[in-house]
Design a protein around this motif. Sequence first.
Motif, short mmCIF file in Angstrom:
data_model
loop_
_atom_site.label_atom_id
_atom_site.label_comp_id
_atom_site.label_asym_id
_atom_site.label_seq_id
_atom_site.Cartn_x
_atom_site.Cartn_y
_atom_site.Cartn_z
N UNK A 1 -8.06 2.73 4.38
CA UNK A 1 -8.49 1.75 3.39
C UNK A 1 -9.44 0.74 4.04
N UNK B 1 -8.87 6.28 -10.77
CA UNK B 1 -7.92 5.58 -11.64
C UNK B 1 -8.37 4.13 -11.80
N UNK C 1 -8.76 -2.34 -5.92
CA UNK C 1 -7.35 -2.70 -5.81
C UNK C 1 -7.24 -4.06 -5.13
N UNK C 2 -6.34 -4.90 -5.61
CA UNK C 2 -6.26 -6.27 -5.10
C UNK C 2 -4.81 -6.74 -4.90
N UNK D 1 -14.02 2.39 -3.90
CA UNK D 1 -12.83 3.13 -4.34
C UNK D 1 -11.77 3.25 -3.25
N UNK D 2 -12.11 2.83 -2.04
CA UNK D 2 -11.04 2.78 -1.03
C UNK D 2 -10.89 1.38 -0.45
N UNK D 3 -11.32 0.40 -1.23
CA UNK D 3 -11.20 -0.98 -0.78
C UNK D 3 -9.99 -1.65 -1.41
N UNK E 1 4.18 6.51 -3.67
CA UNK E 1 3.37 5.34 -4.04
C UNK E 1 3.35 5.06 -5.54
N UNK F 1 1.30 1.29 -6.08
CA UNK F 1 0.80 1.01 -4.73
C UNK F 1 -0.73 0.93 -4.72
N UNK F 2 -1.25 0.09 -3.84
CA UNK F 2 -2.69 -0.07 -3.70
C UNK F 2 -3.21 0.96 -2.70
N UNK F 3 -3.78 2.02 -3.22
CA UNK F 3 -4.23 3.11 -2.35
C UNK F 3 -5.72 3.34 -2.48
N UNK F 4 -6.41 2.42 -3.11
CA UNK F 4 -7.83 2.63 -3.43
C UNK F 4 -7.93 3.15 -4.85
N UNK F 5 -8.92 2.67 -5.62
CA UNK F 5 -8.91 2.94 -7.07
C UNK F 5 -9.65 4.22 -7.44
N UNK F 6 -9.80 5.13 -6.49
CA UNK F 6 -10.52 6.37 -6.78
C UNK F 6 -9.82 7.14 -7.91
N UNK G 1 0.83 -1.20 0.00
CA UNK G 1 0.00 0.00 0.00
C UNK G 1 0.88 1.26 0.00
N UNK G 2 2.16 1.06 -0.30
CA UNK G 2 3.04 2.21 -0.54
C UNK G 2 3.62 2.85 0.70
N UNK H 1 -2.27 1.97 6.15
CA UNK H 1 -3.23 2.96 5.63
C UNK H 1 -4.59 2.66 6.23
N UNK I 1 -8.17 0.07 -11.40
CA UNK I 1 -7.75 -0.77 -10.28
C UNK I 1 -6.33 -1.28 -10.51
N UNK I 2 -5.63 -1.49 -9.37
CA UNK I 2 -4.28 -2.04 -9.47
C UNK I 2 -4.25 -3.41 -8.80
N UNK I 3 -3.32 -4.23 -9.26
CA UNK I 3 -3.20 -5.59 -8.71
C UNK I 3 -1.75 -5.84 -8.33
N UNK I 4 -1.53 -6.33 -7.14
CA UNK I 4 -0.19 -6.79 -6.76
C UNK I 4 -0.24 -8.29 -6.69
#
Lengths: 77, 378, 256
Positions: free
Chosen positions: C86, B203, C63-64, C42-44, B192, B196-201, B69-70, C83, B205-208
């Motif tokens: 989140x 943008x 985000x996953x 959006x913050x999950x 980040x 980094x996974x900071x919530x997809x607001x 999460x950065x 964080x 979605x990101x995947x790690x």
Amino acid sequence: MPTIDVNIERCKGCERCIDACPQEILGMSQKLNNKGYKFAVMVDEPRCIGCSQCAIACPDVAIEVYVEGAHYQFFQY
Amino acid sequence: MTKVLMKGNEAIGEAAIRAGCLHFFGYPITPQSEVPEYLAKRMPEVGGTFVQAESEVAASNMIYGSAGVGIKVLTTSSSPGISLMAEGLSYIAACELPVVLVNIMRSGPGLGGILPAQGDYLQATKGTGHGDFQLIVLAPSSVQEAVDLVVLAFELAEKYLNPVMVIGDGMIGQMMEPVEFPPEGQGKPLDPGDWALTGCKGRKKRIINSLYLDPIECNDINLKLKAKYDLIAKKEKRWETYNCDKPYDLLICSFGMMSRICKTAIDDLAEQGIQVGLFRPITVNPFPYEACRKAMDKAKRVLVLEMNMGQMLEDIKLAGEGSKEIDFFGTAGGVVLSPDESLLKMRKSLRKIPKATKAKPKKKPAKKTKAAKKRKSR
Amino acid sequence: MKKIFASTKGLTDRPTHYCPGCTHGVIHRMVGESIEELGLRERTVGIAPVGCAVLAYEYFNCDMFEASHGRAPAVATGAKRSRPDLILFTYQGDGDLASIGMGEIIHAANRGEKITVIFVNNAVYGMTGGQMAPTTMPGQYTTTSPFGRDTAEVGYPVRMTEVITQLTTPAFVARVSTHTTREIVRAKAVIKEAFRYQAEGRCFTFVEVLSTCPTNWGLSPREAVKWVEKEMVPYYPLGITKRPEDFTEEWKDGGH
Ligand SMILES: Cc1ncc(C[n+]2csc(CCOP(=O)(O)OP(=O)(O)O)c2C)c(N)n1
Ligand code: SF4
Ligand code: SF4
Ligand code: SF4
């Protein structure tokens, strides 16, 4: 008139919607979809009451439910 | 700036805070327990987070979550604990996340003992966990250097998005030395970036993730990582040579605290008119092979001294490519050679060098210095 | 015409790889709907396990992470403590959570990490080909209990909900099921409630969901849901076992 729309390419033919429908108006196709599954079809559309039971039971989010005016709702989902 | 007298483990904890790391996840183990103890007190003071994990397996996965999460994050452990962290580290390296971890090595194998050793060299540099991944590994030889390298570790981790390990033997963690820290409040939070996974607001979605079922894709990831490791090897090798500006017949290779002990023996020999060089890698991965080879080329014989059964020895052999006779002496279990014992090992190697070619002593053996006397009188 | 039931924004459009009738799909949908309906998407940050749901990172539209086998609660701990704004959820199978990850789940629960754990109990290891899980029913045939689970040899199935419930810290613990529409509706309400507690910064939230694995049970999807009802529900009683004390709203029976 309530009705449902089955996304036949998402459907995997598990038949859970058939069991879920209180009106017993769903059945399986004779044809196969592109993945090789039989898919759910409406056999008696006018009797659909728009209750969404089929869609709630579907594991593959393959069913959308449409209504116009009054429709049944057994559960608040 | 003022120096403070501090135990190595506590200094390592403070160094992380000065580098801007406000998150620590770890599990107690001797001889590193003072790091979590220190940070349990310090983190709340600086608005940071301290979590005592239920195991090192969990700790390694907590830092995976934190870095993901950065956030700048640290964990510390000692040998058996590092074995348990292998899982998380492999995932972290695969997902290219920046974390810093410190291994205050104790003796092994198995539960081993709690005294200092260097038996995790190969684990750190060659085989930390499953799959083709590498850590950047830094090996300090004093408390001050441990502080400096922890700060550097955070820089490198962020620069290369790679886990960085600082390996110190138990002595570094336990002894007290005067140290100087970078000023407080200088370390910046992690950027980040686009990962980094900071919530997809606002943008996508990101995947790690490190699952690649497609062989071509998985191969590509490995190639990408390899390219990064090559770049790190090109840019980040660090080492020290000691007493190598004068001609020498014998080159000593050692790292960490052992090299510091060797320096004292080398000084003593120099006073007796015998010049011996020392090569000490600071980045033990990437290993500075070329620099090591250069130092070896000037010598007639090489002596590797380690607190293990011959682990860095492998890298010295790789560097030398069979060009030099290499002697090795190692101790384990917490047995540490004294400067005088090291000196005897050096003399033994020197005796193996054919007489005719031995560099002549420049001056008569000097009288014993104050330092040497003091050591003896202890 | 008004669309009254459609896919949620909480899920991506990607069709899942799950077997026909596998209720992983239903559970995904309920989680996706919950985070979307509560405005949390959006913050999950979700955490996929190792197991059949390993590709969940492709299906949830947030985000996953993909965690190593059993460690999702530790990854969630690291992320949430780093964080706190989140919303963190883990999605884990019974091998993942109740076997290899037993340590991580117990301690995350006991520390009271403010995360939501979705525990999918399908009484078997699905992904690796139907081996015995800690939750496999007595006498149940699996590839590693070919003569049926012998409780004299390997003990009785682990009731995770009860295990978590007996810890003092966790405040919201429940077991729900997916074997009928009615149970799915209840399950959805419970999952949503769990996420709401997390969003309010209240407590550790744990929802066990009884699920099917028709493929490895050797049953049709229709038979599989019957098997859940007949075999699993009596051993794994449904209901909320713990809920934050000051919560007054009653567990609505699906709106009834
Ligand atoms: C450390 C480790 N051990 C074993 C495995 C192999 N493995 C993959 S999935 C799995 C079982 C998953 O079963 P469960 O958690 O019940 O999930 P399901 O597939 O039933 O949804 C195992 C043992 C692994 N990937 N990693
Ligand atoms: S909406 Fe209700 S009545 Fe119509 S098909 Fe679905 S379950 Fe049957
Ligand atoms: S429940 Fe869904 S996937 Fe199963 S048959 Fe009906 S529409 Fe198809
Ligand atoms: S193997 Fe079992 S759990 Fe896995 S997708 Fe198929 S039915 Fe579902």
